[in-house]
Every structure is written in structure tokens, then in C-alpha cells.
Design a protein around this motif. Structure first.
Motif, PDB file in Angstrom:
ATOM      1  N   GLY A 257       0.801  -1.224   0.000  1.00  0.00           N
ATOM      2  CA  GLY A 257       0.000   0.000   0.000  1.00  0.00           C
ATOM      3  C   GLY A 257       0.828   1.267   0.000  1.00  0.00           C
ATOM      4  N   ASN A 258       0.056   2.398   0.115  1.00  0.00           N
ATOM      5  CA  ASN A 258       0.657   3.730   0.070  1.00  0.00           C
ATOM      6  C   ASN A 258       1.391   4.025   1.358  1.00  0.00           C
ATOM      7  N   PRO A 259       2.612   4.543   1.257  1.00  0.00           N
ATOM      8  CA  PRO A 259       3.366   4.830   2.481  1.00  0.00           C
ATOM      9  C   PRO A 259       2.664   5.815   3.416  1.00  0.00           C
ATOM     10  N   ALA A 260       1.999   6.839   2.854  1.00  0.00           N
ATOM     11  CA  ALA A 260       1.300   7.811   3.711  1.00  0.00           C
ATOM     12  C   ALA A 260       0.162   7.137   4.469  1.00  0.00           C
ATOM     13  N   TYR A 261      -0.539   6.232   3.735  1.00  0.00           N
ATOM     14  CA  TYR A 261      -1.618   5.478   4.413  1.00  0.00           C
ATOM     15  C   TYR A 261      -1.041   4.593   5.512  1.00  0.00           C
ATOM     16  N   ASN A 262       0.040   3.938   5.168  1.00  0.00           N
ATOM     17  CA  ASN A 262       0.662   3.056   6.159  1.00  0.00           C
ATOM     18  C   ASN A 262       1.117   3.830   7.406  1.00  0.00           C
ATOM     19  N   GLN A 263       1.537   5.079   7.250  1.00  0.00           N
ATOM     20  CA  GLN A 263       1.944   5.878   8.415  1.00  0.00           C
ATOM     21  C   GLN A 263       0.756   6.084   9.345  1.00  0.00           C
ATOM     22  N   LYS A 264      -0.392   6.471   8.749  1.00  0.00           N
ATOM     23  CA  LYS A 264      -1.583   6.689   9.577  1.00  0.00           C
ATOM     24  C   LYS A 264      -2.033   5.387  10.247  1.00  0.00           C
ATOM     25  N   LEU A 265      -1.942   4.265   9.482  1.00  0.00           N
ATOM     26  CA  LEU A 265      -2.338   2.964  10.049  1.00  0.00           C
ATOM     27  C   LEU A 265      -1.439   2.586  11.230  1.00  0.00           C
ATOM     28  N   SER A 266      -0.157   2.831  11.116  1.00  0.00           N
ATOM     29  CA  SER A 266       0.756   2.491  12.227  1.00  0.00           C
ATOM     30  C   SER A 266       0.449   3.325  13.461  1.00  0.00           C
ATOM     31  N   GLU A 267       0.038   4.591  13.249  1.00  0.00           N
ATOM     32  CA  GLU A 267      -0.307   5.437  14.404  1.00  0.00           C
ATOM     33  C   GLU A 267      -1.576   4.942  15.085  1.00  0.00           C
ATOM     34  N   ARG A 268      -2.578   4.510  14.247  1.00  0.00           N
ATOM     35  CA  ARG A 268      -3.809   3.985  14.851  1.00  0.00           C
ATOM     36  C   ARG A 268      -3.512   2.713  15.651  1.00  0.00           C
ATOM     37  N   ARG A 269      -2.650   1.869  15.148  1.00  0.00           N
ATOM     38  CA  ARG A 269      -2.287   0.636  15.872  1.00  0.00           C
ATOM     39  C   ARG A 269      -1.607   0.964  17.208  1.00  0.00           C
ATOM     40  N   ALA A 270      -0.696   1.946  17.228  1.00  0.00           N
ATOM     41  CA  ALA A 270      -0.028   2.344  18.469  1.00  0.00           C
ATOM     42  C   ALA A 270      -1.034   2.918  19.464  1.00  0.00           C
ATOM     43  N   ASP A 271      -1.966   3.759  18.954  1.00  0.00           N
ATOM     44  CA  ASP A 271      -2.984   4.337  19.843  1.00  0.00           C
ATOM     45  C   ASP A 271      -3.891   3.259  20.425  1.00  0.00           C
ATOM     46  N   ALA A 272      -4.191   2.210  19.624  1.00  0.00           N
ATOM     47  CA  ALA A 272      -5.067   1.139  20.104  1.00  0.00           C
ATOM     48  C   ALA A 272      -4.443   0.411  21.293  1.00  0.00           C
ATOM     49  N   VAL A 273      -3.175   0.111  21.189  1.00  0.00           N
ATOM     50  CA  VAL A 273      -2.510  -0.576  22.319  1.00  0.00           C
ATOM     51  C   VAL A 273      -2.416   0.345  23.531  1.00  0.00           C
ATOM     52  N   ARG A 274      -2.133   1.640  23.289  1.00  0.00           N
ATOM     53  CA  ARG A 274      -2.065   2.595  24.408  1.00  0.00           C
ATOM     54  C   ARG A 274      -3.404   2.679  25.129  1.00  0.00           C
ATOM     55  N   ASN A 275      -4.501   2.699  24.357  1.00  0.00           N
ATOM     56  CA  ASN A 275      -5.827   2.804  24.977  1.00  0.00           C
ATOM     57  C   ASN A 275      -6.129   1.587  25.865  1.00  0.00           C
ATOM     58  N   VAL A 276      -5.708   0.401  25.412  1.00  0.00           N
ATOM     59  CA  VAL A 276      -5.926  -0.791  26.247  1.00  0.00           C
ATOM     60  C   VAL A 276      -5.154  -0.651  27.570  1.00  0.00           C
ATOM     61  N   LEU A 277      -3.931  -0.201  27.516  1.00  0.00           N
ATOM     62  CA  LEU A 277      -3.120  -0.032  28.732  1.00  0.00           C
ATOM     63  C   LEU A 277      -3.746   0.980  29.688  1.00  0.00           C
ATOM     64  N   VAL A 278      -4.271   2.083  29.121  1.00  0.00           N
ATOM     65  CA  VAL A 278      -4.820   3.148  29.974  1.00  0.00           C
ATOM     66  C   VAL A 278      -6.232   2.815  30.434  1.00  0.00           C
ATOM     67  N   ASN A 279      -7.096   2.486  29.497  1.00  0.00           N
ATOM     68  CA  ASN A 279      -8.518   2.358  29.816  1.00  0.00           C
ATOM     69  C   ASN A 279      -8.878   1.018  30.456  1.00  0.00           C
ATOM     70  N   GLN A 280      -8.191  -0.048  30.049  1.00  0.00           N
ATOM     71  CA  GLN A 280      -8.569  -1.358  30.566  1.00  0.00           C
ATOM     72  C   GLN A 280      -7.703  -1.786  31.748  1.00  0.00           C
ATOM     73  N   TYR A 281      -6.433  -1.391  31.740  1.00  0.00           N
ATOM     74  CA  TYR A 281      -5.537  -1.877  32.801  1.00  0.00           C
ATOM     75  C   TYR A 281      -5.028  -0.771  33.723  1.00  0.00           C
ATOM     76  N   GLY A 282      -5.497   0.455  33.556  1.00  0.00           N
ATOM     77  CA  GLY A 282      -5.292   1.494  34.550  1.00  0.00           C
ATOM     78  C   GLY A 282      -3.921   2.109  34.638  1.00  0.00           C
ATOM     79  N   VAL A 283      -3.129   2.052  33.565  1.00  0.00           N
ATOM     80  CA  VAL A 283      -1.833   2.722  33.585  1.00  0.00           C
ATOM     81  C   VAL A 283      -2.059   4.200  33.277  1.00  0.00           C
ATOM     82  N   ALA A 284      -1.395   5.093  34.031  1.00  0.00           N
ATOM     83  CA  ALA A 284      -1.577   6.532  33.831  1.00  0.00           C
ATOM     84  C   ALA A 284      -1.207   6.919  32.398  1.00  0.00           C
TER      85      ALA A 284
END
Length: 329
Positions: A257-284
Motif C-alpha cells: 500500500g501507500n506509504p502515507a496510508y501506512n503511516q496513519k495505520l501504524s499510528e492507529r495501531r499504536a494508539d489502540a494498544v495505548r488505549n488498552v493499557l490506559v482504559n482497561q488496565y489502569g496505567v496513567a
């Protein structure tokens, strides 16, 4: 001195001394005694065997050796007179100074002894009504039994030899007495124990611990798969255990795919894991940073489907230092 006075003093001493239970035997002790003895005379003196009643006091020079002073009066010591074979009632006194050696240890129980000393005998109504005075040497043996530290009974046999009349006679007797005023019994010797203080050396070791996270994603997806939650939870628990830590969650894609698209996709993937750590497991939230790197930094070959599946990922790592105290011998 009359017999009643002698016995009175001796008995009084016994009663008074018996109240001092704190006193003990040994060097410096004083013993008081009342006694009764049977006196067996030499046939040459033409006297009946008689009784001797009296008392004595002794002082212990050491734990075993005492010096004893005694005084007694004779009773029923009849003398056959030279005048028409008449029998005269002889009476008198006997005093002596003896050194006594005791066997065994001071204390409750049996203590045999031997004695030797000098004495003086004075009898009246002897030899045509006159008085007979004799200095003699005596030697004896016997035993004392101490019922307590202070109270004892005694049995003895003594032989006497007069220097003036050159006669040898003997006595056997019993007595009771008290012992008081001696030094306390010595405590048993205890070998001193050298206490060696053990020197303990401690060393502090700093150890680094690390937890890594690797979450895989499906093609063109930013949803965290169910089988990755346990790994994310492990990272969250580690960060709770070490509250001073922080981490950066890094998202990646494969090269499709397009590199610009892939950049946005990688950011969404990083945010998804961060949200699990913060919202589900209570890390600040301020302890977790999310960054996307697109299709850069591949860890496998993007030319194969297997390699591309490995590159579709989110990575994170947390490091902490712990201190451990160990004993160095």
C-alpha cells in the motif's frame, strides 16, 4: 562450771543458731554441739565406767579442718577406796582442745572425721579422798551426718592416754549440733566461652529488569486481537510495580500500500494498544507515548506473506532497576 549451766548454754546455742538458715558450712563456720559419752576406765584406777555429759564449740580454719574446745562433767563414776574397800562417788570434769579433719565436701550428707588433741581431767574422791589431775593426749575418729547445711548428728570413739598416770582409756559417744556462719558454698566452675562475633558483609547489587511487548495485527486492521490482551496486561502490571517507569508504544505496518496510508495505520495501531493499557488496565496516560513509524524498520522480509505478517506489529519495552542485598561470607 556446773553440768546444768554447761548444758543450758549448749542447748541455748543450738536453739539460737538453728534459726539462722541462711548460714552455710565451710571456712569460718562455727559449730556448737551437746554430747553424751560412755567413759571406759582402766582397771588399774579401780573406778567404774561412767558417763560424761557436756558440750563443745568448734571453729573451721578451712573447709575441712576445725579447732574444737569441749567441756564435760562425769556422772556415776564410782571409785573403790583403799579404805576397807569402800566405794566412793567420784566426780569431776574433762576439758580438751582438739584439731579435727573432716573428709568429703561441706554440705548435706555424711562427713567422716579424725581428731587429735590434748586434754585435762580432774577427779575428786580418788585415792583416799584426794583429787586426781591428769593431762592426756587423745585421738579419735567418727562421723557426722548433716541433715541440712546447719543441723547434724555425730557418733565418735576416742582413745586417751594420761601423761601423769600412764593409763590408756577410751570413750564412745553421740551428739547433736549446729553449724553456722561459714562462707556460702562456692559456685561450680564454668569454663568461659569465648564469643566470636560474626562479621557479616553485605553487598548491594543493582539488577536491570525488562519487559517487551509485541502485538500482531491483521492486514489493514488496527484492532487489538483477543489473544494479545494477556501480553498487554503483563506490561501494565510491570509498570504498576515500578511506578517510576514510562514507555513508548511503537506502531508498524508491512510495505503493502501507500506509504502515507501506512503511516496513519501504524499510528492507529499504536494508539489502540495505548488505549488498552490506559482504559482497561489502569496505567496513567502520561506514562505512555504512542508513535507510528509506518512501513519503516521491518523485522522480516516483506516479499513473503509470512514476513509481512511479522512486520504488522506494535512494539513496546519497559526497563527498571532493582536493588538486591546479598550477604558475602
Amino acid at each position: 562450771m556446773k553440768l546444768k549451766s554447761t548444758l543450758g548454754l549448749a542447748i541455748g546455742s543450738l536453739l539460737a543458731a538453728s534459726s539462722f538458715g541462711v548460714f552455710a558450712q565451710g571456712q569460718g563456720a562455727v559449730e556448737g554441739e551437746v554430747f553424751a559419752k560412755r567413759y571406759f576406765t582402766d582397771s588399774y584406777r579401780k573406778m567404774d565406767n561412767g558417763n560424761l555429759y557436756g558440750g563443745s564449740v568448734g571453729y573451721f580454719l578451712t573447709d575441712d579442718v576445725s579447732l574444737n574446745l569441749s567441756y564435760g562433767e562425769y556422772k556415776r563414776l564410782n571409785h573403790d577406796s583403799f579404805e576397807a574397800h569402800k566405794s566412793r562417788k567420784a566426780n569431776g570434769s574433762l576439758s580438751s582442745l582438739d584439731a579435727v579433719y573432716h573428709f568429703g565436701e561441706p554440705g548435706v550428707g555424711l562427713r567422716p572425721f579424725i581428731s587429735a588433741g590434748m586434754g585435762h581431767q580432774s577427779l575428786n574422791q580418788v585415792d583416799r579422798g584426794g583429787r586426781d589431775r591428769t593431762t592426756f593426749a587423745n585421738i579419735g575418729a567418727g562421723a557426722k551426718y548433716y541433715f541440712t547445711e546447719n543441723l547434724f548428728a555425730k557418733a565418735s570413739v576416742e582413745g586417751v592416754h594420761g601423761f601423769d598416770n600412764h593409763q590408756s582409756e577410751w570413750m564412745a559417744g553421740v551428739g547433736v549440733g549446729v553449724n553456722f556462719g561459714g562462707k556460702p558454698a562456692a559456685a561450680p566452675y564454668v569454663e568461659p566461652v569465648e564469643v566470636v562475633e560474626e562479621v557479616v558483609y553485605e553487598e548491594v547489587i543493582t539488577e536491570e529488569v525488562r519487559v517487551e511487548l509485541d502485538v500482531k495485527f491483521d492486514f489493514d486492521k488496527a484492532d487489538v486481537k483477543q489473544d494479545s490482551y494477556s501480553d498487554i496486561e503483563n506490561l501494565a502490571e510491570f509498570m504498576k510495580q515500578f511506578p517510576q517507569t514510562a514507555t513508548t508504544v511503537e506502531g508498524y505496518t508491512d510495505s503493502t500500500g501507500n506509504p502515507a496510508y501506512n503511516q496513519k495505520l501504524s499510528e492507529r495501531r499504536a494508539d489502540a494498544v495505548r488505549n488498552v493499557l490506559v482504559n482497561q488496565y489502569g496505567v496513567a496516560a502520561d506514562r505512555i507515548n504512542a508513535v507510528g513509524y509506518g512501513e519503516s524498520n521491518p523485522v522480516a522480509d516483506n516479499a513473503t506473506s509470512e514476513g509481512r505478517a511479522i512486520n504488522r506489529r506494535v512494539e513496546a519495552s519497559v526497563e527498571a532497576q532493582i536493588e538486591e542485598v546479598i550477604v558475602v561470607e
